[in-house]
Design an enzyme around this catalytic site. Structure first.
Site, short mmCIF file in Angstrom:
data_model
loop_
_atom_site.label_atom_id
_atom_site.label_comp_id
_atom_site.label_asym_id
_atom_site.label_seq_id
_atom_site.Cartn_x
_atom_site.Cartn_y
_atom_site.Cartn_z
N ASN A 125 11.65 -2.08 -6.55
CA ASN A 125 11.23 -0.99 -5.53
C ASN A 125 12.04 -0.89 -4.19
OD1 ASN A 125 9.63 -2.38 -3.43
ND2 ASN A 125 8.23 -3.11 -4.99
N HIS A 141 3.61 3.29 -7.29
CA HIS A 141 2.27 3.00 -7.90
C HIS A 141 1.25 3.83 -7.30
CE1 HIS A 141 3.17 -1.63 -9.27
NE2 HIS A 141 2.96 -0.66 -10.48
N CYS A 163 -3.10 -4.42 -4.15
CA CYS A 163 -2.55 -5.34 -5.34
C CYS A 163 -2.27 -6.82 -5.45
CB CYS A 163 -0.98 -4.56 -5.78
SG CYS A 163 0.00 -4.50 -4.13
N1 ARG Z 1 7.42 -6.42 -6.24
C1 ARG Z 1 6.33 -5.89 -7.06
C2 ARG Z 1 6.72 -4.96 -8.00
O1 ARG Z 1 7.56 -4.07 -7.54
C3 ARG Z 1 5.25 -5.35 -5.94
C4 ARG Z 1 4.12 -4.77 -6.81
C5 ARG Z 1 2.84 -4.30 -6.01
N2 ARG Z 1 1.81 -3.92 -6.68
C6 ARG Z 1 1.22 -2.91 -6.50
N3 ARG Z 1 0.20 -2.43 -7.33
N4 ARG Z 1 1.39 -1.87 -5.53
O2 ARG Z 1 6.41 -4.63 -9.15
#
Ligand code: ARG
Length: 298
Positions: free
Chosen positions: A42, A196, A292
């Site tokens: 991300n 997300h 999260c």
């Molecule tokens: N590095 C993780 C990913 O990209 C972060 C996830 C964070 N989770 C969330 N529900 N925003 O999957």
């Protein structure tokens, strides 16, 4: 029957008819022993590979865990596993729910990124040990679904808000709606930094939500404004850099939020919410914050 809500009129009907659901009183957190930024999946992770301070992360994680405890939630801990640096983000690997008869289930995610797929069985095992029924999505038909990162229960109502576009597909919500017999309000996500739903949409209570508006389409914003009389909008800096919308409001009143979200906190306070600031700096490097780092459970 699958009921996917994309129009204002149906949403009003569904909100009036929706059954009630208890507010979760437990959370599951994964210990940060093996948390780090090892790859980039991300935009927030860019430039952060290898920069996590493990000691600091552990300390920040413990403060968050203690905040949930102070708010009266029971915190379960699952040991992080070597080789899974993102496992600490426990909202993503599953979606728990409780049916109208009080039976507890968990729907297992299909992770979008290959790096994270093998995190899911550890959660499945935890659920089995704790008496939950397990459900799976049809992997032949559905490419991805990242649990409570994208699927957020309406506070105390049997309605699910489902984000799609980066980590989850609309097809997942058809199957979820059919299998669980719940209406799903679909929201398309259009800003890569808000990949997300839980990065731009924070359920506060039955009538209030905190959002980052630029993450949504005009149609999505219309649905949000139809459902919530109070919509607090996070300013760009607080949403993007401090992940203000990844706060957690487990009881409809107290909000645990990354420190420094001054404008959001002011709005929360004016509207009768209490805010509790925590430092999630090490986890922001990976594109995650309070919401999260835990999974709400019944
Ligand atoms: N590095 C993780 C990913 O990209 C972060 C996830 C964070 N989770 C969330 N529900 N925003 O999957």
């Amino acid at each position: 029957m699958a009921e996917i809500i994309t129009s204002k009129e149906t949403l009003v009907e569904v909100l009036n008819q929706a059954g009630s659901m208890p507010a979760p009183r437990e959370v599951l957190m994964v210990t940060p022993d093996h948390f780090s930024v090892d790859y980039v999946i991300n935009p927030h992770m860019e430039g952060n590979v290898g920069t996590v301070n493990k000691k600091k992360a552990r300390w920040q994680w413990e403060v968050i865990r203690n905040k949930f405890r102070l708010l009266g939630l029971r915190v379960h801990e699952l040991q992080g596993e070597p080789g899974f640096p993102d496992m600490v983000f426990s909202a993503n690997q599953s979606m728990p729910y409780i049916d109208p008869d009080g039976h507890k289930f968990a729907l297992m995610s299909i992770m979008h990124s290959g790096h994270r797929k093998e995190e899911v069985p550890y959660f499945e095992q935890w659920y089995r040990q704790h008496g939950y029924g397990i459900c799976y999505l049809d992997e032949d038909n559905i490419t991805d679904f990242e649990g409570m990162g994208d699927a957020i229960w309406h506070f105390r109502k049997r309605i699910l808000w489902g984000g799609y576009g980066y980590r989850s597909s609309p097809k997942a919500y058809e199957e979820i709606s059919r299998t669980l017999d719940v209406p799903v309000v679909q929201l398309e996500l259009i800003h890569p930094s808000f990949y997300h739903l839980d990065t731009c949409f924070c359920m506060l209570n039955e009538e209030s939500v905190l959002i980052y508006p630029k993450a949504f389409t005009p149609d999505g914003l219309e649905l949000i404004h139809t459902a919530f009389p109070l919509v607090i909008e996070a300013p760009e800096k607080e949403a993007q850099e401090l992940f203000a919308c990844n706060a957690s409001c487990p009881d409809g009143k107290n909000v645990i939020i990354q420190k420094g979200c001054r404008e959001v906190n002011k709005a929360l306070k004016e509207n009768g919410f209490a805010f509790h600031e925590v430092d999630t700096g090490e986890f922001l490097k990976s594109g995650g914050s309070v919401f999260c780092m835990k999974l709400m459970l019944w």
